[in-house]
Design an enzyme around this catalytic site. Sequence first.
Site, PDB file in Angstrom:
ATOM      1  N   HIS A   1      83.514  40.367  86.036  1.00  0.00           N
ATOM      2  CA  HIS A   1      82.217  39.705  86.075  1.00  0.00           C
ATOM      3  C   HIS A   1      81.357  40.280  87.196  1.00  0.00           C
ATOM      4  O   HIS A   1      81.845  40.574  88.289  1.00  0.00           O
ATOM      5  CB  HIS A   1      82.382  38.206  86.328  1.00  0.00           C
ATOM      6  CG  HIS A   1      82.662  37.413  85.098  1.00  0.00           C
ATOM      7  ND1 HIS A   1      81.935  37.545  83.930  1.00  0.00           N
ATOM      8  CD2 HIS A   1      83.591  36.438  84.843  1.00  0.00           C
ATOM      9  CE1 HIS A   1      82.386  36.697  83.016  1.00  0.00           C
ATOM     10  NE2 HIS A   1      83.406  36.023  83.545  1.00  0.00           N
TER      11      HIS A   1
ATOM     12  N   CYS B   1      78.835  43.828  83.326  1.00  0.00           N
ATOM     13  CA  CYS B   1      77.560  43.573  82.655  1.00  0.00           C
ATOM     14  C   CYS B   1      76.401  43.938  83.577  1.00  0.00           C
ATOM     15  O   CYS B   1      76.506  43.895  84.794  1.00  0.00           O
ATOM     16  CB  CYS B   1      77.442  42.103  82.263  1.00  0.00           C
ATOM     17  SG  CYS B   1      78.615  41.596  80.996  1.00  0.00           S
TER      18      CYS B   1
ATOM     19  N   ARG C   1      75.976  47.352  79.640  1.00  0.00           N
ATOM     20  CA  ARG C   1      77.157  47.570  80.457  1.00  0.00           C
ATOM     21  C   ARG C   1      76.904  48.686  81.456  1.00  0.00           C
ATOM     22  O   ARG C   1      76.260  49.685  81.143  1.00  0.00           O
ATOM     23  CB  ARG C   1      78.369  47.952  79.581  1.00  0.00           C
ATOM     24  CG  ARG C   1      78.763  46.895  78.558  1.00  0.00           C
ATOM     25  CD  ARG C   1      79.308  45.646  79.208  1.00  0.00           C
ATOM     26  NE  ARG C   1      79.701  44.683  78.199  1.00  0.00           N
ATOM     27  CZ  ARG C   1      78.910  43.722  77.728  1.00  0.00           C
ATOM     28  NH1 ARG C   1      77.660  43.612  78.187  1.00  0.00           N
ATOM     29  NH2 ARG C   1      79.336  42.885  76.804  1.00  0.00           N
TER      30      ARG C   1
END
Length: 252
Positions: free
Chosen positions: A151, A227, A236
């Site tokens: 993340h 991300c 990405r």
Amino acid sequence: MVTVRRLLVGFVELAVTVGLVLLLFAGYELWWTNRAADAGARSTVARLEREWQAGAAAQASAPPGPGGTGAPAPGALAGGPLTVGGPSGSGIDRMSRDLTAFAVLRIPSLGIVFPVAEGVGKQTVLNHGYIGHYPGTAMPGQPGNFAVAGHRNTHGEPFRHLDRLRVGDTVLVETAGWIDNYRIDSILPQTSPSDVDTVAAVPHSALHPGGGYGYRVPGSYLTLTTCTPDFTSLYRMVAWGHLVAAQQRTAS
């Protein structure tokens, strides 16, 4: 007139209630998920290091086997993976008690130290503050592509500052028996989630073929994905490195 006034008062009360709910949700996502996931990840790293150090000490004091020292091959998970959680009875423990970590990924230039577990599902791995290993890709130190995801925002945000990574930076991947040293060679700031060759055995970008992103020949590679831009999952960001050294873990 009274009815209109009541409607206005009701609308204002509803708006205030909705605003408070959204504020609480934002606080949960931006603060609590980071706090809980980061605490769980730190606990995991500490436990893995204790386990591995104990294993290295036991191996150093054991007599050599028939084949020599009996040391595991580079990239092997000596002693197997470790199922971890936070302090017994805590919310962190309940969140992560079924999660298995097998490696620790460090990026010294960014201060990143996070555990790695199998899989890239949000609920099963990434939302616990872990870096996730793409199933089917190589293991650390092995030929092929050790590909991981993390993340960038919330839930521990291990790759929060991955955009600060630079070519030449070092990434260390530690397992029970070995510490694998990778050097970053190329960084793709943005590509589509459909650019799946970024995590192939010979990783590269099929959507950006002329940019020199990734590799063209087999080797032992590392791929980091997250991300981008911040607080979105539209695109990405990808970074690639190659294995430059593998050091056997020793007792300190």
